[in-house]
Design a protein around this motif. Sequence first.
Motif, PDB file in Angstrom:
ATOM      1  N   ASP A 194      -2.724  -6.380  -4.986  1.00 42.01           N
ATOM      2  CA  ASP A 194      -3.778  -6.258  -3.715  1.00 42.01           C
ATOM      3  C   ASP A 194      -3.086  -6.997  -2.521  1.00 42.01           C
ATOM      4  O   ASP A 194      -2.645  -8.338  -2.714  1.00 42.01           O
ATOM      5  CB  ASP A 194      -5.104  -7.006  -3.993  1.00 42.01           C
ATOM      6  N   ALA A 195      -3.123  -6.329  -1.362  1.00 44.98           N
ATOM      7  CA  ALA A 195      -2.503  -6.738  -0.235  1.00 44.98           C
ATOM      8  C   ALA A 195      -2.924  -8.071   0.192  1.00 44.98           C
ATOM      9  O   ALA A 195      -2.381  -8.693   0.904  1.00 44.98           O
ATOM     10  CB  ALA A 195      -2.557  -5.555   0.680  1.00 44.98           C
TER      11      ALA A 195
ATOM     12  N   GLY B 293       1.117  -1.355   0.071  1.00 43.14           N
ATOM     13  CA  GLY B 293      -0.030   0.028   0.082  1.00 43.14           C
ATOM     14  C   GLY B 293       0.814   1.340  -0.078  1.00 43.14           C
ATOM     15  O   GLY B 293       0.725   2.053   0.907  1.00 43.14           O
TER      16      GLY B 293
ATOM     17  N   GLY C 281       1.216   3.621  -2.018  1.00 39.06           N
ATOM     18  CA  GLY C 281       0.483   4.909  -2.318  1.00 39.06           C
ATOM     19  C   GLY C 281       1.588   5.576  -3.434  1.00 39.06           C
ATOM     20  O   GLY C 281       2.078   5.032  -4.346  1.00 39.06           O
TER      21      GLY C 281
ATOM     22  N   LEU D 167      -8.097  -2.444   4.526  1.00 37.39           N
ATOM     23  CA  LEU D 167      -8.544  -3.986   4.139  1.00 37.39           C
ATOM     24  C   LEU D 167      -9.690  -4.444   4.600  1.00 37.39           C
ATOM     25  O   LEU D 167      -9.967  -4.337   5.643  1.00 37.39           O
ATOM     26  CB  LEU D 167      -7.371  -4.889   4.566  1.00 37.39           C
TER      27      LEU D 167
HETATM   28  C1  SAM Z   1      -3.758   6.530   2.905  1.00 35.72           C
HETATM   29  S1  SAM Z   1      -2.940   5.688   1.580  1.00 35.72           S
HETATM   30  C2  SAM Z   1      -1.472   5.483   2.337  1.00 35.72           C
HETATM   31  C3  SAM Z   1      -0.240   5.513   1.047  1.00 35.72           C
HETATM   32  C4  SAM Z   1       1.117   5.556   1.633  1.00 35.72           C
HETATM   33  N1  SAM Z   1       1.362   4.186   2.509  1.00 35.72           N
HETATM   34  C5  SAM Z   1       1.387   6.709   2.620  1.00 35.72           C
HETATM   35  O1  SAM Z   1       1.636   6.630   3.648  1.00 35.72           O
HETATM   36  O2  SAM Z   1       1.437   7.635   2.078  1.00 35.72           O
HETATM   37  C6  SAM Z   1      -3.390   4.253   1.350  1.00 35.72           C
HETATM   38  C7  SAM Z   1      -3.065   3.452   0.411  1.00 35.72           C
HETATM   39  O3  SAM Z   1      -3.527   2.066   0.481  1.00 35.72           O
HETATM   40  C8  SAM Z   1      -3.741   1.281  -0.792  1.00 35.72           C
HETATM   41  N2  SAM Z   1      -4.733   0.292  -0.519  1.00 35.72           N
HETATM   42  C9  SAM Z   1      -5.887   0.313  -0.146  1.00 35.72           C
HETATM   43  N3  SAM Z   1      -6.445  -0.918  -0.175  1.00 35.72           N
HETATM   44  C10 SAM Z   1      -5.525  -1.732  -0.717  1.00 35.72           C
HETATM   45  C11 SAM Z   1      -5.463  -3.060  -1.000  1.00 35.72           C
HETATM   46  N4  SAM Z   1      -6.346  -4.002  -0.877  1.00 35.72           N
HETATM   47  N5  SAM Z   1      -4.109  -3.639  -1.731  1.00 35.72           N
HETATM   48  C12 SAM Z   1      -3.101  -2.842  -1.882  1.00 35.72           C
HETATM   49  N6  SAM Z   1      -3.340  -1.179  -1.582  1.00 35.72           N
HETATM   50  C13 SAM Z   1      -4.430  -0.772  -0.988  1.00 35.72           C
HETATM   51  C14 SAM Z   1      -4.392   2.743  -1.460  1.00 35.72           C
HETATM   52  O4  SAM Z   1      -4.569   2.549  -2.827  1.00 35.72           O
HETATM   53  C15 SAM Z   1      -3.614   3.751  -1.094  1.00 35.72           C
HETATM   54  O5  SAM Z   1      -2.696   4.077  -2.056  1.00 35.72           O
END
Ligand code: SAM
Length: 263
Positions: free
Chosen positions: A92-93, A49, A51, A115
């Motif tokens: 996907d995580a 994730g 971002g 999640l």
């Molecule tokens: C609040 S952002 C945080 C991004 C980064 N880690 C940061 O601290 O700036 C949450 C991130 O989790 C990702 N995300 C949400 N659900 C996910 C999933 N099931 N698998 C992978 N990534 C996911 C979103 O696309 C987003 O980029």
Amino acid sequence: MNASARLAREYSAKAEAYERHWAPVIGPMALPLFAELPLRSARRVLDVGAGTGWHLGALTAAAPQARVLAVDRAEGMLRIARRRASDCAAMDAQALALRSSSIDVATLVFMLFHLPDPAAGLREVRRVLHSGGMAGVVTWGTSDRVDLPIWTEALDAHGASPDPRDPSVMQQGRMDTSTKLEELLGSTGYALSRVWSRTVEHRWTLDELLAVQLTCGMAARRLATLSPVAREACQSSVRARLANVDLLDRSEVLYAVAVRPAD
Ligand SMILES: C[S@@+](CC[C@H](N)C(=O)[O-])C[C@H]1O[C@@H](n2cnc3c(N)ncnc32)[C@H](O)[C@@H]1O
């Protein structure tokens, strides 16, 4: 399309705004985690994730011998992350396309609460860690966001619909105390090394705070449900009220480091 796919579409659409207005605010909050992880000797590091990758530079610097792989479900976020790091993959995580026992250190920064089944997500990360490998989590504890009550009151008064985001991808309540986070990690097969918290303060300017909410926050989602006239009136009332407030946010950030024990 399931809730995670819809969330990814939303993040992709708002990625530039996230990078500009939100990543610089929360990015530095992740950094204390890295000092507590065995990154110096790590060979394979996974940022789940990731971002837009705001903290990838710091992660890579802390892990000089490692290949750092950044994964995220939102392709739009990864497009920006690729400006910082070439090793990025859409994943996907909850179903990582990675071999079992192939990762030394995995980080989950402000993402576990997205999640639908955080325990299953942690087990999936555990699968790809080798025995003795370590996971690091950053998430929100209790927050005192200065503008949210004002936005909520104004949006309700103007008849905005509730936040359309699916509650299944907003699981903060399952991990917003040290005890809950400890239990979550303990119940998913990790040996817990440490959970700790910090109170982080951020003083906004009015324009910065409005920009976050109007581009990628809850207010943007709810405002979209109003007519243009009501939207304008709602925004103006919030701006007027916030103009007289000390725009200081105080948030508790939780950190955890946990080990995958030998089977
Ligand atoms: C609040 S952002 C945080 C991004 C980064 N880690 C940061 O601290 O700036 C949450 C991130 O989790 C990702 N995300 C949400 N659900 C996910 C999933 N099931 N698998 C992978 N990534 C996911 C979103 O696309 C987003 O980029």
